[in-house]
Design an enzyme around this catalytic site. Structure first.
Site, mmCIF file in Angstrom:
data_model
loop_
_atom_site.group_PDB
_atom_site.id
_atom_site.type_symbol
_atom_site.label_atom_id
_atom_site.label_comp_id
_atom_site.label_asym_id
_atom_site.label_seq_id
_atom_site.Cartn_x
_atom_site.Cartn_y
_atom_site.Cartn_z
ATOM 1 N N GLU A 1 0.821 -1.207 0.000
ATOM 2 C CA GLU A 1 0.000 0.000 0.000
ATOM 3 C C GLU A 1 0.858 1.261 0.000
ATOM 4 O O GLU A 1 0.502 2.256 -0.650
ATOM 5 C CB GLU A 1 -0.943 -0.007 1.208
ATOM 6 C CG GLU A 1 -1.952 -1.142 1.212
ATOM 7 C CD GLU A 1 -2.813 -1.158 -0.038
ATOM 8 O OE1 GLU A 1 -3.123 -0.075 -0.565
ATOM 9 O OE2 GLU A 1 -3.175 -2.254 -0.493
ATOM 10 N N ASP B 1 3.599 -5.860 -5.747
ATOM 11 C CA ASP B 1 3.713 -7.112 -5.000
ATOM 12 C C ASP B 1 5.171 -7.475 -4.765
ATOM 13 O O ASP B 1 5.566 -7.844 -3.652
ATOM 14 C CB ASP B 1 3.002 -8.247 -5.748
ATOM 15 C CG ASP B 1 1.493 -8.160 -5.632
ATOM 16 O OD1 ASP B 1 1.006 -7.615 -4.624
ATOM 17 O OD2 ASP B 1 0.799 -8.623 -6.548
#
Length: 739
Positions: free
Chosen positions: A582, A638
């Site tokens: 995030e 990721d």
């Protein structure tokens, strides 16, 4: 011995030496000579004692060092939470697979084809809400807690819902003027019916209207007019054979609804058929998002008066004023229109129907409302909906949707309408001060590691690095729940406008109106804090660009992703990698073409190509790709999130002792880190794509930030698994939906 000692003395003068030697010899007593005589044995003893002392010191040091190293090394965690996590890993993993060959199958092999970890966690959170709502408590009369518990109990009272049957829905239809299907129809003004549907029942048959962010002022809400959401899974390029099958299934469903409401079967089928025809025509008017983007017409700002001239069939001012009360609207009110051409064509179709098929138009609007409200009715309506969903999923080649128990539906509805009340109760149960403190400590470690990595990015110049570090340092983080929902006065909110009963349908519609009014009022009041886009019990984290805040709800920071009593490797591997992912959304623009003017374009492209080539090496199902524009940036996030979390964990191991491991697994702390990450890796993708992505990540750790662009997904042909309120409440949001 004395001679030998004397022989070592320096030569003396002859006379003085002999005299002094005799004198010195005569003056020494026998007792004084004893030590001299035993000096050699004493020297040997001293050497032996010294050796023994050194040996003892060495032995003690070895024991001490052994004790220190043994205690500094990882020890098994024998607490109940660790034992539960160990059992979870054993149940979900497949030890017959070599981890270095197929890590995802090794870590999650037994979980394939079932819900992923996020779905399982969401279900556990709802179970906790269920226990809260079913607990015996005494609440202040009229309080938010009392009404929330009463609403939940009304939803769970299936016997009363069955006894009411279709009666409550027939009453709603009468309030709308009835319809010709039942023979009792009053030809009301079209816009009056539409106004009632929008304002009193939250149903938008021809377009959607909701509050969203102004394109130039993100914190200023503006009424947005958007394309409608159809109940039928139509596609622009759908095969005629598939369309014909969908048409038949949906016709059967609508005919069944009309029959359950007492209509004549032949008349019902005629009206249902024309309703589907209207839906199909409206669908043909839609312009895909890609087409509007290519034409530079994602939205247009127009006034209500201007929209009235271009789409005159709708009384825009009257309908919008009723829907967005207590806002005060005027003909000069600006609206944000997403597809103006659709509205023009829609208006022309409505005008044509009003001239020759007014009664069919009324039936079309009511059938849409009946389909939306059917989950709040008796089992006959719900079973018809379930069969339709099953058939449509088969036709669109999607797996069957598992049945949801009644308690889960009721928990979702109660959470939607009484969120502030349930938020305080949930956080009290699942996210105490110690858990929050541990989560903040983890976030701080992740954030500090990201700042360190920003200093060393080879494709970013010094000035850009400093700006990036400042942006991270200025970021606000909110965990658990929104601050305002945890205030006692909010938790005790009385919801005085909610009238519960006499039927569950009437209770639900009252909650719909109350929630819409509260949402609109909240936008009209100054609100200095960030408005959360998720409930505290949900499992979706997100980054808000406009408020520069990252949000981690309490429902996400739960086992198996996080617990203060877990080994640190578990928390860093799962929750830590999510936090890092995030945080990287802050820099999503840097990876876009021309998004970083202070970057070495060549070095950045080399890094991106490296990641692209790595993902391209993994075989994927036909028609899918990791490197298209919608997924590549998420892949970078990721990989980057994993690298940052691992670096933060290794730093933690270096400066802090006392790490633990899970008993009976024979995993090192680093192996536990990756095993934990496997619980959250590939969470946005279908299982076969997640498998490829996980294996790619574990073979290569990258350090690239990313955007928050969501991956593509296949739309649910009939989103009946969402709560009923999701159909009735438009998305009043100033943010993009969280992932």
């Amino acid at each position: 011995m004395e001679w030998g000692d004397q022989s070592e003395e320096e030569p003396r003068e002859p006379n003085q030496a002999d005299g002094m030697g005799t004198l010195w010899s005569q003056e020494i007593s026998p007792e004084e000579r004893l030590p001299m005589e035993g000096s050699r044995p004493w020297a040997v003893a001293r050497r032996v004692l010294t050796a023994l002392l050194l040996l003892g010191l060495l032995l003690c040091s070895s024991v001490l060092l052994f004790y220190i190293f043994r205690n500094c090394g990882p020890s098994p965690c024998e607490t109940s939470v660790c034992l539960d996590l160990r059992d979870h890993y054993l149940a979900s993993g497949n030890t017959s697979v070599a981890p270095c060959t197929d890590f995802f199958s090794f870590a999650c092999g037994r979980a394939k084809g079932t819900n992923n970890s996020f779905q399982e966690l969401a279900k556990r959170n709802k179970n906790l809400l269920r226990r809260i709502l079913e607990a015996q408590n005494s609440w202040h009369p009229g309080s938010g807690e009392e009404k929330a518990f009463q609403f939940y109990n009304s939803c769970m009272d299936t016997r009363a819902i069955e006894a009411a049957g279709a009666g409550p829905l027939r009453q709603v239809i009468e309030e709308l003027g009835g319809w010709r299907i039942s023979g009792n129809w009053t030809s009301l003004n079209f816009n009056r019916t539409l106004r009632l549907l929008m304002s009193q029942y939250g149903h938008f048959p021809f377009f959607r209207a909701y509050l969203g962010p102004h394109p130039a002022f993100p914190h200023t809400p503006v009424i947005q007019i958007d394309q409608p959401e159809f109940d039928v899974p139509l596609k622009q390029d759908q095969e005629q054979k598939i369309y014909a099958q969908i048409y038949r299934e949906y016709l059967t469903y609508l005919s069944q609804l009309g029959t359950l409401l007492g209509g004549d079967p032949n008349k019902v089928q005629q009206h249902a058929s024309l309703s589907i025809s209207i839906t199909s025509q409206l669908f043909q008017f839609l312009r895909p998002l890609e087409q509007r983007r290519a034409q530079g017409k994602l939205f247009q700002m127009v006034t209500i008066d201007q929209l009235k001239e271009m789409a005159p069939a709708i009384d825009w001012l009257s309908c919008l004023q009723a829907t967005f009360t207590p806002m005060s609207l005027s003909p000069s009110q600006l609206l944000m229109v997403h597809d103006l051409e659709y509205l023009k064509n829609m208006s022309q179709l409505v005008e044509d129907l009003l001239l020759k098929d007014r009664d069919f138009l009324q039936s079309h609007m009511i059938l849409g409302l009946v389909g939306t409200l059917s989950p709040a009715l008796d089992s006959q309506f719900q079973e018809a909906r379930r069969k339709l969903s099953q058939k449509l999923r088969e036709l669109t080649e999607q797996p069957p949707m598992p049945a949801r128990p009644q308690w889960m539906k009721c928990v979702e509805e109660t959470g939607t309408f009484f969120q502030p009340t349930l938020a305080a109760l949930f956080v009290r149960e699942a996210f105490g001060p110690s858990t929050r403190s541990a989560a903040m400590e983890l976030f701080t470690a992740i954030r500090d590691t990201l700042i360190t990595r920003l200093r060393n990015l080879p494709w970013m110049n010094k000035e850009t690095q400093n700006l990036a570090q400042d942006k991270v340092a200025q970021l606000r983080v909110e965990m658990g729940a929104s601050e305002w929902t945890l205030k006692p006065e909010v938790a005790q909110e009385e919801y005085s406008d909610i009238q519960l009963g006499p039927s569950f349908l009437q209770s639900l519609l009252s909650c719909v109106r109350s929630l819409r009014a509260r949402i609109i009022q909240s936008f009209l009041r100054p609100f200095p804090l960030h408005r959360w886009q998720v409930s505290p019990w949900e499992v979706n984290a997100y980054y808000s660009i406009s408020d520069h805040v990252v949000v981690f709800p309490a429902g996400l920071l739960q086992p198996p992703f996080f617990h203060p009593g877990y080994p640190r490797a578990v928390n860093f591997g799962a929750a830590g990698s999510i936090m890092a992912h995030e945080l990287l959304h802050i820099f999503y623009q840097l990876l876009l073409p021309g998004g970083c003017l202070g970057c070495d374009t060549h070095a950045l492209q080399e890094a991106l190509l490296c990641l692209e080539r790595h993902y391209a090496a993994f075989p994927l199902p036909s028609g899918t790709s990791f490197n298209d524009s919608l997924t590549f940036l998420e892949n970078a996030a990721d990989a980057g999130g994993l690298a940052i979390a691992l670096q933060a964990y290794n730093k933690r191991l270096l400066w802090h002792h006392g790490e633990t491991v899970l008993p009976s697994l024979d995993f090192t702390p680093q192996q536990i880190f990756f095993r934990s990450y496997a619980q959250v890796g590939g969470r946005h993708l279908p299982p076969q794509l997640a498998l490829c992505q996980m294996n790619a990540l574990f073979l290569k750790l990258m350090e690239l930030p990313s955007s928050d662009t969501p991956p593509p997904n296949t739309p649910d042909p009939l989103p009946q698994t969402s709560s009923l309120s999701s159909f009735l409440i438009p998305p009043y949001s100033l943010e993009s939906p969280p992932r």
